[in-house]
Enzyme design. Sequence first.
Site, PDB file in Angstrom:
ATOM      1  N   TYR A 150       0.418  -1.080  -0.064  1.00 29.76           N
ATOM      2  CA  TYR A 150       0.055   0.367   0.242  1.00 29.76           C
ATOM      3  C   TYR A 150       0.810   0.955   0.120  1.00 29.76           C
ATOM      4  O   TYR A 150       0.741   2.641  -0.557  1.00 29.76           O
ATOM      5  CB  TYR A 150      -0.931   0.279   1.564  1.00 29.76           C
ATOM      6  CG  TYR A 150      -1.618   1.059   1.965  1.00 29.76           C
ATOM      7  CD1 TYR A 150      -2.644   1.491   1.172  1.00 29.76           C
ATOM      8  CD2 TYR A 150      -1.181   2.546   2.345  1.00 29.76           C
ATOM      9  CE1 TYR A 150      -3.515   2.488   1.131  1.00 29.76           C
ATOM     10  CE2 TYR A 150      -1.982   3.366   2.978  1.00 29.76           C
ATOM     11  CZ  TYR A 150      -3.390   3.601   2.421  1.00 29.76           C
ATOM     12  OH  TYR A 150      -4.271   4.798   2.854  1.00 29.76           O
ATOM     13  N   LYS A 154       1.437   4.060  -3.426  1.00 34.32           N
ATOM     14  CA  LYS A 154       0.542   5.217  -3.316  1.00 34.32           C
ATOM     15  C   LYS A 154       1.669   6.155  -3.217  1.00 34.32           C
ATOM     16  O   LYS A 154       1.711   7.224  -4.127  1.00 34.32           O
ATOM     17  CB  LYS A 154       0.113   5.165  -1.889  1.00 34.32           C
ATOM     18  CG  LYS A 154      -1.213   4.812  -1.332  1.00 34.32           C
ATOM     19  CD  LYS A 154      -2.464   5.633  -2.416  1.00 34.32           C
ATOM     20  CE  LYS A 154      -4.131   5.339  -1.166  1.00 34.32           C
ATOM     21  NZ  LYS A 154      -4.276   5.894  -2.155  1.00 34.32           N
TER      22      LYS A 154
HETATM   23  N1  LIG Z   1      -8.603   6.652   6.006  1.00 38.32           N
HETATM   24  C1  LIG Z   1      -7.400   6.413   6.573  1.00 38.32           C
HETATM   25  O1  LIG Z   1      -6.317   6.482   7.655  1.00 38.32           O
HETATM   26  C2  LIG Z   1      -6.317   7.113   5.081  1.00 38.32           C
HETATM   27  C3  LIG Z   1      -5.301   7.783   5.293  1.00 38.32           C
HETATM   28  C4  LIG Z   1      -4.443   8.414   3.939  1.00 38.32           C
HETATM   29  C5  LIG Z   1      -4.932   8.011   3.044  1.00 38.32           C
HETATM   30  N2  LIG Z   1      -5.895   7.631   2.915  1.00 38.32           N
HETATM   31  C6  LIG Z   1      -6.778   7.338   1.482  1.00 38.32           C
HETATM   32  O2  LIG Z   1      -7.817   7.737   1.362  1.00 38.32           O
HETATM   33  C7  LIG Z   1      -8.234   6.784   0.321  1.00 38.32           C
HETATM   34  C8  LIG Z   1     -10.440   6.813   1.245  1.00 38.32           C
HETATM   35  O3  LIG Z   1      -9.876   5.813   2.014  1.00 38.32           O
HETATM   36  P1  LIG Z   1     -10.976   6.095   3.577  1.00 38.32           P
HETATM   37  O4  LIG Z   1     -10.493   5.177   4.102  1.00 38.32           O
HETATM   38  O5  LIG Z   1     -11.980   6.558   3.588  1.00 38.32           O
HETATM   39  O6  LIG Z   1     -11.843   4.906   2.847  1.00 38.32           O
HETATM   40  P2  LIG Z   1     -12.039   3.436   2.557  1.00 38.32           P
HETATM   41  O7  LIG Z   1     -12.792   2.092   4.016  1.00 38.32           O
HETATM   42  O8  LIG Z   1     -11.298   2.385   1.634  1.00 38.32           O
HETATM   43  O9  LIG Z   1     -12.695   2.565   1.149  1.00 38.32           O
HETATM   44  C9  LIG Z   1     -14.248   4.031   1.351  1.00 38.32           C
HETATM   45  C10 LIG Z   1     -14.955   3.285  -0.220  1.00 38.32           C
HETATM   46  O10 LIG Z   1     -14.375   2.997  -1.562  1.00 38.32           O
HETATM   47  C11 LIG Z   1     -14.741   1.592  -1.294  1.00 38.32           C
HETATM   48  N3  LIG Z   1     -14.508   0.852  -2.336  1.00 38.32           N
HETATM   49  C12 LIG Z   1     -13.336   0.683  -1.692  1.00 38.32           C
HETATM   50  N4  LIG Z   1     -12.473  -0.395  -2.524  1.00 38.32           N
HETATM   51  C13 LIG Z   1     -13.462   0.112  -3.857  1.00 38.32           C
HETATM   52  C14 LIG Z   1     -12.958  -1.040  -5.190  1.00 38.32           C
HETATM   53  N5  LIG Z   1     -12.422  -1.508  -5.353  1.00 38.32           N
HETATM   54  N6  LIG Z   1     -14.098  -0.160  -6.687  1.00 38.32           N
HETATM   55  C15 LIG Z   1     -14.914   1.374  -5.830  1.00 38.32           C
HETATM   56  N7  LIG Z   1     -15.860   1.051  -4.662  1.00 38.32           N
HETATM   57  C16 LIG Z   1     -14.479   0.760  -3.605  1.00 38.32           C
HETATM   58  C17 LIG Z   1     -16.385   1.360  -0.242  1.00 38.32           C
HETATM   59  O11 LIG Z   1     -17.202   1.179  -0.467  1.00 38.32           O
HETATM   60  P3  LIG Z   1     -17.595  -0.872  -0.866  1.00 38.32           P
HETATM   61  O12 LIG Z   1     -16.867  -1.641   0.240  1.00 38.32           O
HETATM   62  O13 LIG Z   1     -19.151  -0.995  -1.007  1.00 38.32           O
HETATM   63  O14 LIG Z   1     -17.196  -0.944  -2.200  1.00 38.32           O
HETATM   64  C18 LIG Z   1     -16.249   2.739  -0.105  1.00 38.32           C
HETATM   65  O15 LIG Z   1     -17.433   3.051  -0.644  1.00 38.32           O
HETATM   66  C19 LIG Z   1      -8.383   5.508   0.057  1.00 38.32           C
HETATM   67  O16 LIG Z   1      -7.471   6.349  -1.578  1.00 38.32           O
HETATM   68  C20 LIG Z   1      -6.748   6.351   1.066  1.00 38.32           C
HETATM   69  O17 LIG Z   1      -5.699   5.109   0.445  1.00 38.32           O
HETATM   70  C21 LIG Z   1      -6.948   6.943   4.191  1.00 38.32           C
END
Ligand SMILES: NC(=O)c1ccc[n+]([C@@H]2O[C@H](COP(=O)([O-])OP(=O)(O)OC[C@H]3O[C@@H](n4cnc5c(N)ncnc54)[C@H](OP(=O)(O)O)[C@@H]3O)[C@@H](O)[C@H]2O)c1
Length: 238
Positions: A150, A154
Amino acid sequence: MDLGLSGKRALVTGATKGIGRRIAERLVQEGAHVGICARHQEDVEAAVEALGAQGTRVWGRACDVGSGSHYLQWIHDAIAALGGVDVFVPNVTAGSRRDPVEQWRANFEVDVLGTVRGCDAVLPKMTSGGAIVAIGTTAAVETFMAPHAYNAMKAALITYTKQLSQAVGPKGIRVNLVLPGPIEFEGGAWDRIKTHMPEIYERMRALEPMGRMGRPEKSPTPSPSSPATAPVGSPASI
Ligand SMILES: NC(=O)c1ccc[n+]([C@@H]2O[C@H](COP(=O)([O-])OP(=O)(O)OC[C@H]3O[C@@H](n4cnc5c(N)ncnc54)[C@H](OP(=O)(O)O)[C@@H]3O)[C@@H](O)[C@H]2O)c1
């Protein structure tokens, strides 16, 4: 706040929960029309209904960003439904697990190619003033627990988006990559880590300068008299 997004047409992947959901909410609050996806149709339908309450056009359909042709069809249909595209937010990740080889493939397919294929598909439809905002992570540039796929995949987005911005900048299209730190929300990765690996959660929380994880939603600005370390679970901004 007027961010100049009224009437703009935005595609956000992974927008039923977490950061992507909050981005979509903010966009419709600003008067933008929005197209969304996630893998679960019922969640997409619920999100479309909730986002539509702001009165802008909201379109959504279940789609796995790692699915290649289905993903490109979703982009095509979303652009047709909104009548064009001005903003693209490739937000989805394959997450971070410990199956070494499969996880590298999944992060390449979803995090890297999900962004690259999406940009390739939307850019010919974008005109001057268009914007792409991809989502990275601080884990790509800082010390972070272990050498996971990951983090490295990224990091590939840093080079890709920087050079894409140089390629399309002359056409008036901006490309940015946002690198969030740990963001906690119900059902998200940090919520699961808090439940199942509390010692890791506490170790990471202690590294945060404000003593807590971020949240997708904006929090009130802390007053100068607030303690530097807020209790876990208190509202926090990203
Ligand atoms: N949360 C953190 O701490 C964090 C920190 C740094 C960066 N980020 C980045 O921020 C972004 C969002 O992360 P998040 O933590 O908010 O959300 P997440 O839990 O990774 O996913 C949230 C959304 O993405 C959908 N999703 C997941 N896999 C998918 C796929 N293969 N195709 C289509 N939809 C998909 C999920 O719905 P379904 O399950 O229904 O598909 C949900 O709507 C990511 O790029 C992540 O790497 C997150």
